[in-house]
Motif scaffolding. Structure first.
Motif, PDB file in Angstrom:
ATOM      1  N   GLY A 183       0.775  -1.235   0.000  1.00 14.76           N
ATOM      2  CA  GLY A 183       0.000   0.000   0.000  1.00 14.76           C
ATOM      3  C   GLY A 183       0.804   1.282   0.000  1.00 14.76           C
ATOM      4  N   HIS A 184       2.123   1.171  -0.041  1.00 17.10           N
ATOM      5  CA  HIS A 184       2.967   2.365  -0.009  1.00 17.10           C
ATOM      6  C   HIS A 184       3.024   3.004  -1.403  1.00 17.10           C
ATOM      7  N   ARG A 185       2.828   4.311  -1.439  1.00 16.74           N
ATOM      8  CA  ARG A 185       2.816   5.046  -2.698  1.00 16.74           C
ATOM      9  C   ARG A 185       3.911   6.103  -2.776  1.00 16.74           C
ATOM     10  N   LYS A 186       4.581   6.349  -1.671  1.00 19.85           N
ATOM     11  CA  LYS A 186       5.688   7.305  -1.630  1.00 19.85           C
ATOM     12  C   LYS A 186       6.863   6.614  -0.949  1.00 19.85           C
ATOM     13  N   ILE A 187       7.859   6.241  -1.748  1.00 19.97           N
ATOM     14  CA  ILE A 187       8.945   5.379  -1.267  1.00 19.97           C
ATOM     15  C   ILE A 187      10.292   6.040  -1.529  1.00 19.97           C
ATOM     16  N   LEU A 188      11.171   5.934  -0.548  1.00 18.08           N
ATOM     17  CA  LEU A 188      12.528   6.481  -0.666  1.00 18.08           C
ATOM     18  C   LEU A 188      13.526   5.338  -0.791  1.00 18.08           C
ATOM     19  N   HIS A 189      14.464   5.493  -1.685  1.00 22.53           N
ATOM     20  CA  HIS A 189      15.561   4.520  -1.819  1.00 22.53           C
ATOM     21  C   HIS A 189      16.850   5.174  -1.348  1.00 22.53           C
ATOM     22  N   TYR A 190      17.443   4.593  -0.321  1.00 19.71           N
ATOM     23  CA  TYR A 190      18.715   5.081   0.208  1.00 19.71           C
ATOM     24  C   TYR A 190      19.803   4.197  -0.364  1.00 19.71           C
ATOM     25  N   THR A 191      20.736   4.802  -1.113  1.00 19.33           N
ATOM     26  CA  THR A 191      21.699   3.998  -1.861  1.00 19.33           C
ATOM     27  C   THR A 191      23.099   4.581  -1.766  1.00 19.33           C
ATOM     28  N   TYR A 192      24.018   3.870  -2.410  1.00 14.91           N
ATOM     29  CA  TYR A 192      25.443   4.222  -2.377  1.00 14.91           C
ATOM     30  C   TYR A 192      25.923   4.410  -3.808  1.00 14.91           C
ATOM     31  N   ARG A 193      26.664   5.458  -4.061  1.00 11.77           N
ATOM     32  CA  ARG A 193      27.136   5.727  -5.408  1.00 11.77           C
ATOM     33  C   ARG A 193      28.485   5.054  -5.639  1.00 11.77           C
ATOM     34  N   HIS A 194      28.739   4.639  -6.848  1.00 14.04           N
ATOM     35  CA  HIS A 194      30.027   4.156  -7.362  1.00 14.04           C
ATOM     36  C   HIS A 194      29.926   2.755  -7.951  1.00 14.04           C
ATOM     37  N   ARG A 195      29.706   1.713  -7.131  1.00 13.57           N
ATOM     38  CA  ARG A 195      29.817   0.358  -7.649  1.00 13.57           C
ATOM     39  C   ARG A 195      28.683   0.017  -8.623  1.00 13.57           C
ATOM     40  N   PRO A 196      29.010  -0.612  -9.757  1.00 14.80           N
ATOM     41  CA  PRO A 196      27.974  -0.986 -10.730  1.00 14.80           C
ATOM     42  C   PRO A 196      26.905  -1.900 -10.147  1.00 14.80           C
ATOM     43  N   THR A 197      27.293  -2.776  -9.213  1.00 21.85           N
ATOM     44  CA  THR A 197      26.311  -3.689  -8.615  1.00 21.85           C
ATOM     45  C   THR A 197      25.249  -2.923  -7.838  1.00 21.85           C
ATOM     46  N   ILE A 198      25.656  -1.908  -7.097  1.00 22.90           N
ATOM     47  CA  ILE A 198      24.709  -1.123  -6.311  1.00 22.90           C
ATOM     48  C   ILE A 198      23.860  -0.244  -7.228  1.00 22.90           C
ATOM     49  N   LEU A 199      24.433   0.212  -8.322  1.00 25.23           N
ATOM     50  CA  LEU A 199      23.668   0.988  -9.292  1.00 25.23           C
ATOM     51  C   LEU A 199      22.526   0.150  -9.861  1.00 25.23           C
ATOM     52  N   GLN A 200      22.753  -1.155 -10.011  1.00 21.77           N
ATOM     53  CA  GLN A 200      21.695  -2.023 -10.499  1.00 21.77           C
ATOM     54  C   GLN A 200      20.511  -2.070  -9.529  1.00 21.77           C
ATOM     55  N   ARG A 201      20.797  -1.959  -8.244  1.00 23.67           N
ATOM     56  CA  ARG A 201      19.710  -1.939  -7.260  1.00 23.67           C
ATOM     57  C   ARG A 201      18.893  -0.661  -7.409  1.00 23.67           C
ATOM     58  N   ARG A 202      19.570   0.427  -7.642  1.00 22.94           N
ATOM     59  CA  ARG A 202      18.838   1.682  -7.871  1.00 22.94           C
ATOM     60  C   ARG A 202      17.971   1.576  -9.131  1.00 22.94           C
ATOM     61  N   ARG A 203      18.512   0.988 -10.179  1.00 22.99           N
ATOM     62  CA  ARG A 203      17.743   0.854 -11.412  1.00 22.99           C
ATOM     63  C   ARG A 203      16.528  -0.053 -11.228  1.00 22.99           C
ATOM     64  N   GLY A 204      16.684  -1.095 -10.410  1.00 26.64           N
ATOM     65  CA  GLY A 204      15.545  -1.963 -10.124  1.00 26.64           C
ATOM     66  C   GLY A 204      14.452  -1.217  -9.378  1.00 26.64           C
ATOM     67  N   PHE A 205      14.869  -0.391  -8.420  1.00 28.44           N
ATOM     68  CA  PHE A 205      13.921   0.451  -7.676  1.00 28.44           C
ATOM     69  C   PHE A 205      13.181   1.387  -8.627  1.00 28.44           C
ATOM     70  N   GLU A 206      13.909   2.080  -9.482  1.00 29.70           N
ATOM     71  CA  GLU A 206      13.306   3.044 -10.396  1.00 29.70           C
ATOM     72  C   GLU A 206      12.377   2.365 -11.399  1.00 29.70           C
ATOM     73  N   ALA A 207      12.735   1.159 -11.824  1.00 29.80           N
ATOM     74  CA  ALA A 207      11.880   0.431 -12.763  1.00 29.80           C
ATOM     75  C   ALA A 207      10.553   0.046 -12.115  1.00 29.80           C
ATOM     76  N   ALA A 208      10.610  -0.379 -10.850  1.00 26.09           N
ATOM     77  CA  ALA A 208       9.380  -0.740 -10.151  1.00 26.09           C
ATOM     78  C   ALA A 208       8.483   0.474  -9.940  1.00 26.09           C
ATOM     79  N   ILE A 209       9.093   1.593  -9.604  1.00 26.98           N
ATOM     80  CA  ILE A 209       8.316   2.831  -9.442  1.00 26.98           C
ATOM     81  C   ILE A 209       7.642   3.199 -10.758  1.00 26.98           C
ATOM     82  N   ALA A 210       8.401   3.125 -11.854  1.00 33.24           N
ATOM     83  CA  ALA A 210       7.862   3.496 -13.160  1.00 33.24           C
ATOM     84  C   ALA A 210       6.750   2.561 -13.621  1.00 33.24           C
TER      85      ALA A 210
END
Length: 335
Positions: A183-210
């Motif tokens: 039921g959550h409609r406003k979600i924050l992703h707290y992440t770490y910049r630099h490593r490609p593996t962690i960037l993939q987690r951010r992209r997964g988050f953004e894809a789900a939001i979209a």
């Protein structure tokens, strides 16, 4: 070597810059040839598809891997993560007859010269970089020499190295979708910049939001805002969100514990989910909701990929290990 031409000992000698006699003696397993030279000859022979009348030498002369693990990760909050990966690598290496030389290193010291020195000391014919992203010098050297290098818990967007990593994109997508389903409609992703593996987690988050109309996502970078700063901002209402997806369990557990200790707790239903399913996630009270990474399977996969390369596989392979949601007690329904 011309296309279609059958590889010869002269081809191997030319590639390595040694005499044909040295190649012949190495392939015949004669005495007087160092382990390092023997291993290099055998590696290039496999790479070129050379068919030898001599049986291959198995064991430490044929497959020896230098494994570099960052000291800070092995001793810090990710200690159990890398312990599991190394355990998986050791089990698989024993099964295939590979000698695994594991060395804890300061990540800042991992230069091309450092790797060359370690290879000279160990006689390794393969290199595993665990959680270490190689620089351009290492990439060029690996390509020019044909040295097998595999990234463990890493990935190379330029596809110069084979790699084995968790399914970071899909795991993050699942974690975010779990919050949306609650039921959550406003979600924050707290992440770490630099490593490609962690960037993939951010992209997964953004894809789900979209993929979910009416849901908004906000990204906060730890390099710019500490967890203490983020917590203070959340308590002050600076972020209009009802859930947080943290890039790893250590940060998520710390946030849960800090929120529980506040005199003015977050609104009912506020949710937090992590990633990795480290032991700390199971020890936390309440039990952290998270995404489980099979670390030993990841380690076994690294050895399989490296073995393929040492056996002559030239194609770059990017292996992803599946992940799964762990239903803890920190995701609450707003419906």
């Amino acid at each position: 070597m011309a296309p279609g031409k059958r590889a010869s000992q002269a081809d191997i000698a030319e590639k390595l810059g040694v005499s044909v006699s040295t190649v012949s003696r190495a392939l015949a397993n004669e005495i007087g040839i160092s382990d390092a030279v023997r291993a290099e000859v055998q590696r290039v022979a496999r790479q070129l598809g050379y068919k030898s009348k001599h049986p291959p030498v198995m064991g430490h002369l044929d497959k020896r891997a230098l494994t570099l693990v960052p000291l800070n990760s092995a001793m810090g909050s990710l200690a159990s993560f890398y312990h599991g990966i190394v355990a998986g690598m050791r089990a698989q290496a024993e099964e295939v007859g590979m000698v695994l030389d594991v060395r804890l290193v300061n990540e800042d010291m991992v230069s091309l010269d450092f790797i060359r020195r370690q290879i000279a000391k160990t006689g390794a014919n393969g290199v595993i970089l665990a959680g270490i992203d190689p620089d351009e010098d290492i990439a060029h050297w690996a390509h020019e020499t044909g040295t097998a290098v595999v990234l463990a818990n890493g990935t190379d967007p330029l596809m110069r190295f084979s790699s084995v990593a968790p399914a970071n994109f899909y795991g993050a997508y699942q974690a975010t979708q779990r919050l949306i389903d609650a039921g959550h409609r406003k979600i924050l992703h707290y992440t770490y910049r630099h490593r490609p593996t962690i960037l993939q987690r951010r992209r997964g988050f953004e894809a789900a939001i979209a993929a979910n109309p009416g849901v908004t996502g906000n990204v906060v970078i730890s390099n710019e805002h500490s967890s203490h700063d983020l917590l203070a901002a959340l308590l002050a209402g600076d972020h209009d969100v009802t859930a947080v997806f943290c890039w790893n369990d250590g940060v998520a557990v710390g946030m849960v514990e800090a929120l529980l200790g506040q005199d003015s707790p977050m609104p009912a239903g506020f949710s937090i989910i992590g990633f990795d399913d480290l032991p700390i996630a199971g020890m936390a009270n309440p039990r952290l909701s998270t995404v489980r990474v099979d670390r030993e399977a990841l380690g076994r996969g690294v050895i399989r990929v490296l073995t393929n390369q040492l056996d002559g596989e030239a194609a770059i392979q990017q292996l992803e290990i599946g992940v799964s949601l762990v239903e803890g007690e920190t995701v609450h329904s707003l419906d």
